[in-house]
Motif scaffolding. Structure first.
Motif, PDB file in Angstrom:
ATOM      1  N   THR A  74       0.816  -1.223   0.000  1.00 50.24           N
ATOM      2  CA  THR A  74       0.000   0.000   0.000  1.00 50.24           C
ATOM      3  C   THR A  74       0.844   1.265   0.000  1.00 50.24           C
ATOM      4  O   THR A  74       0.364   2.322  -0.417  1.00 50.24           O
ATOM      5  N   PHE A  75       2.081   1.214   0.482  1.00 50.58           N
ATOM      6  CA  PHE A  75       2.920   2.413   0.529  1.00 50.58           C
ATOM      7  C   PHE A  75       3.792   2.557  -0.718  1.00 50.58           C
ATOM      8  O   PHE A  75       4.655   3.420  -0.767  1.00 50.58           O
ATOM      9  N   ARG A  76       3.575   1.744  -1.699  1.00 48.67           N
ATOM     10  CA  ARG A  76       4.317   1.865  -2.947  1.00 48.67           C
ATOM     11  C   ARG A  76       3.794   3.064  -3.729  1.00 48.67           C
ATOM     12  O   ARG A  76       2.582   3.285  -3.816  1.00 48.67           O
ATOM     13  N   THR A  77       4.698   3.827  -4.310  1.00 44.23           N
ATOM     14  CA  THR A  77       4.292   5.018  -5.043  1.00 44.23           C
ATOM     15  C   THR A  77       3.959   4.667  -6.482  1.00 44.23           C
ATOM     16  O   THR A  77       4.409   3.642  -7.029  1.00 44.23           O
ATOM     17  N   ALA A  78       3.159   5.528  -7.101  1.00 39.26           N
ATOM     18  CA  ALA A  78       2.807   5.319  -8.505  1.00 39.26           C
ATOM     19  C   ALA A  78       4.030   5.446  -9.404  1.00 39.26           C
ATOM     20  O   ALA A  78       4.112   4.784 -10.447  1.00 39.26           O
ATOM     21  N   ALA A  79       4.995   6.295  -9.018  1.00 40.84           N
ATOM     22  CA  ALA A  79       6.204   6.437  -9.829  1.00 40.84           C
ATOM     23  C   ALA A  79       7.025   5.150  -9.836  1.00 40.84           C
ATOM     24  O   ALA A  79       7.605   4.777 -10.871  1.00 40.84           O
ATOM     25  N   GLU A  80       7.096   4.453  -8.697  1.00 40.87           N
ATOM     26  CA  GLU A  80       7.821   3.184  -8.658  1.00 40.87           C
ATOM     27  C   GLU A  80       7.162   2.149  -9.561  1.00 40.87           C
ATOM     28  O   GLU A  80       7.855   1.398 -10.257  1.00 40.87           O
ATOM     29  N   THR A  81       5.849   2.097  -9.540  1.00 38.55           N
ATOM     30  CA  THR A  81       5.150   1.147 -10.406  1.00 38.55           C
ATOM     31  C   THR A  81       5.332   1.500 -11.872  1.00 38.55           C
ATOM     32  O   THR A  81       5.500   0.620 -12.726  1.00 38.55           O
ATOM     33  N   ALA A  82       5.286   2.794 -12.192  1.00 33.80           N
ATOM     34  CA  ALA A  82       5.408   3.212 -13.587  1.00 33.80           C
ATOM     35  C   ALA A  82       6.753   2.811 -14.180  1.00 33.80           C
ATOM     36  O   ALA A  82       6.835   2.472 -15.364  1.00 33.80           O
ATOM     37  N   ARG A  83       7.811   2.830 -13.371  1.00 36.51           N
ATOM     38  CA  ARG A  83       9.139   2.480 -13.885  1.00 36.51           C
ATOM     39  C   ARG A  83       9.264   0.990 -14.195  1.00 36.51           C
ATOM     40  O   ARG A  83      10.181   0.592 -14.935  1.00 36.51           O
ATOM     41  N   THR A  84       8.394   0.171 -13.635  1.00 36.06           N
ATOM     42  CA  THR A  84       8.505  -1.276 -13.842  1.00 36.06           C
ATOM     43  C   THR A  84       7.523  -1.819 -14.870  1.00 36.06           C
ATOM     44  O   THR A  84       7.580  -3.003 -15.200  1.00 36.06           O
ATOM     45  N   VAL A  85       6.624  -0.994 -15.372  1.00 35.71           N
ATOM     46  CA  VAL A  85       5.610  -1.443 -16.335  1.00 35.71           C
ATOM     47  C   VAL A  85       5.961  -0.879 -17.715  1.00 35.71           C
ATOM     48  O   VAL A  85       6.051   0.344 -17.886  1.00 35.71           O
ATOM     49  N   ILE A  86       6.160  -1.763 -18.677  1.00 38.12           N
ATOM     50  CA  ILE A  86       6.451  -1.368 -20.050  1.00 38.12           C
ATOM     51  C   ILE A  86       5.135  -1.370 -20.818  1.00 38.12           C
ATOM     52  O   ILE A  86       4.449  -2.401 -20.916  1.00 38.12           O
ATOM     53  N   GLY A  87       4.746  -0.220 -21.354  1.00 39.04           N
ATOM     54  CA  GLY A  87       3.472  -0.090 -22.035  1.00 39.04           C
ATOM     55  C   GLY A  87       3.490  -0.644 -23.437  1.00 39.04           C
ATOM     56  O   GLY A  87       4.508  -1.163 -23.930  1.00 39.04           O
ATOM     57  N   THR A  88       2.362  -0.524 -24.103  1.00 44.07           N
ATOM     58  CA  THR A  88       2.258  -1.019 -25.478  1.00 44.07           C
ATOM     59  C   THR A  88       3.095  -0.215 -26.456  1.00 44.07           C
ATOM     60  O   THR A  88       3.328  -0.663 -27.582  1.00 44.07           O
ATOM     61  N   HIS A  89       3.545   0.968 -26.040  1.00 40.65           N
ATOM     62  CA  HIS A  89       4.408   1.769 -26.902  1.00 40.65           C
ATOM     63  C   HIS A  89       5.879   1.459 -26.661  1.00 40.65           C
ATOM     64  O   HIS A  89       6.767   2.230 -27.052  1.00 40.65           O
ATOM     65  N   GLN A  90       6.143   0.328 -25.965  1.00 39.72           N
ATOM     66  CA  GLN A  90       7.498  -0.180 -25.735  1.00 39.72           C
ATOM     67  C   GLN A  90       8.354   0.801 -24.928  1.00 39.72           C
ATOM     68  O   GLN A  90       9.549   0.967 -25.191  1.00 39.72           O
ATOM     69  N   ALA A  91       7.749   1.435 -23.960  1.00 45.47           N
ATOM     70  CA  ALA A  91       8.456   2.348 -23.066  1.00 45.47           C
ATOM     71  C   ALA A  91       7.729   2.332 -21.721  1.00 45.47           C
ATOM     72  O   ALA A  91       6.544   1.979 -21.651  1.00 45.47           O
ATOM     73  N   PRO A  92       8.446   2.688 -20.641  1.00 47.25           N
ATOM     74  CA  PRO A  92       7.766   2.731 -19.338  1.00 47.25           C
ATOM     75  C   PRO A  92       6.608   3.723 -19.361  1.00 47.25           C
ATOM     76  O   PRO A  92       6.669   4.781 -19.980  1.00 47.25           O
ATOM     77  N   ILE A  93       5.538   3.354 -18.678  1.00 41.42           N
ATOM     78  CA  ILE A  93       4.374   4.235 -18.626  1.00 41.42           C
ATOM     79  C   ILE A  93       4.676   5.401 -17.688  1.00 41.42           C
ATOM     80  O   ILE A  93       5.651   5.389 -16.930  1.00 41.42           O
ATOM     81  N   SER A  94       3.848   6.409 -17.711  1.00 45.04           N
ATOM     82  CA  SER A  94       4.046   7.582 -16.870  1.00 45.04           C
ATOM     83  C   SER A  94       3.395   7.367 -15.502  1.00 45.04           C
ATOM     84  O   SER A  94       2.563   6.470 -15.316  1.00 45.04           O
ATOM     85  N   ARG A  95       3.783   8.210 -14.559  1.00 43.59           N
ATOM     86  CA  ARG A  95       3.191   8.152 -13.220  1.00 43.59           C
ATOM     87  C   ARG A  95       1.703   8.467 -13.278  1.00 43.59           C
ATOM     88  O   ARG A  95       0.898   7.868 -12.549  1.00 43.59           O
ATOM     89  N   GLN A  96       1.319   9.396 -14.139  1.00 42.94           N
ATOM     90  CA  GLN A  96      -0.093   9.746 -14.254  1.00 42.94           C
ATOM     91  C   GLN A  96      -0.923   8.558 -14.762  1.00 42.94           C
ATOM     92  O   GLN A  96      -2.054   8.345 -14.313  1.00 42.94           O
ATOM     93  N   THR A  97      -0.344   7.771 -15.684  1.00 45.81           N
ATOM     94  CA  THR A  97      -1.065   6.600 -16.188  1.00 45.81           C
ATOM     95  C   THR A  97      -1.281   5.584 -15.075  1.00 45.81           C
ATOM     96  O   THR A  97      -2.380   5.025 -14.931  1.00 45.81           O
TER      97      THR A  97
END
Length: 260
Positions: free
Chosen positions: A77-100
């Motif tokens: 629960t204390f994980r930030t959205a920015a940490e998650t964004a850096r580990t998820v590669i989107g369909t555009h073959q790049a890490p997603i943004s924190r806002q996403t």
């Protein structure tokens, strides 16, 4: 001119089928006449007045990735959205943004909030609390009449304890009207004591003038003079013989048990 709402599409077609001209229908709904013509053309071709689906901007995450983002934050629960964004590669073959990542979490009902504060509880603390609750589970009202729950709260009267925000322009961080002044030692404060018993409340007792220096703290003698003698002892004297299995033999015993 404003667009027609979805609920007005069928009404406009009904007016046209009733014999109204497109000019009259456009004037009724306060829209452009071309809007009525396009609506009529869509109804004739598709048989429906619903708007056609719009592609919009393609999503950069798959439904599976959206579930993964949600589950990772439920587990941590204390994980930030920015940490998650850096580990998820989107369909555009790049890490997603924190806002996403934040949007995927909000879509599934998670909100970014300040955590509630609670005491540090070890395994021994939790076991002791559970043992106490189980031991008092079957107490009746007569036994609870001899129990007193008290608590103290500390308040700073010089500045706010919580987070204070200020609206300022870039480069004005240390401007006089953007700086919150506070004392290095914390500033003057007071402590509020109160207690509750069976259908009864005690206090409040206010300890004023707290701060550095001799005589400005809540000592044992001050606690006895302002809390125990005027409030706690009269409570035990009034309820010491009300059917408790272990009544207090003497008010002094109550004071000694509280101090110890």
């Amino acid at each position: 001119m404003p667009r027609l709402a979805s609920a007005e599409h069928d009404r406009a077609i009904g007016r046209l089928e009733a014999g109204d001209t497109p000019d009259a229908v456009a004037a009724t709904f306060q829209c452009h006449i071309s809007t009525i013509y396009r609506l009529l053309q869509r109804f004739v071709i598709t048989g429906s007045t619903a708007d056609a689906e719009r592609s919009g901007r393609p999503r950069v995450t798959t439904p599976r990735q959206g579930r993964h983002i949600f589950r990772s934050h439920v587990a941590h629960t204390f994980r930030t959205a920015a940490e998650t964004a850096r580990t998820v590669i989107g369909t555009h073959q790049a890490p997603i943004s924190r806002q996403t990542a934040s949007r995927r979490l909000r879509f599934r009902g998670l909100r970014n909030c300040r955590p509630a504060r609670g005491p540090v509880l070890t395994v021994r603390h939790r076991q002791a609390r559970l043992h106490w609750a189980q031991g008092h589970l079957n107490w009746n009202n007569v036994r609870w009449q001899n129990v007193l729950f008290s608590d103290e709260s500390h308040f700073c009267i010089d500045h706010a304890y919580g987070r204070v925000q200020v609206w300022r322009r870039s480069g004005y961080r240390y401007a006089d009207n953007c700086v919150v002044e506070n004392n290095a030692w914390g500033g003057p404060s007071l402590m509020l004591w109160g207690a509750i018993g069976h259908n009864q409340g005690l206090g409040p007792v206010i300890f004023q003038g707290l701060g550095p220096g001799p005589g400005n703290s809540v000592t044992a003698q001050r606690y006895m003079d302002q809390v125990l003698h005027p409030h706690v002892l009269p409570f035990f004297q009034a309820h010491g013989n009300s059917g408790s299995p272990a009544p207090l033999r003497h008010p002094g015993d109550a004071l000694a048990s509280v101090i110890s």
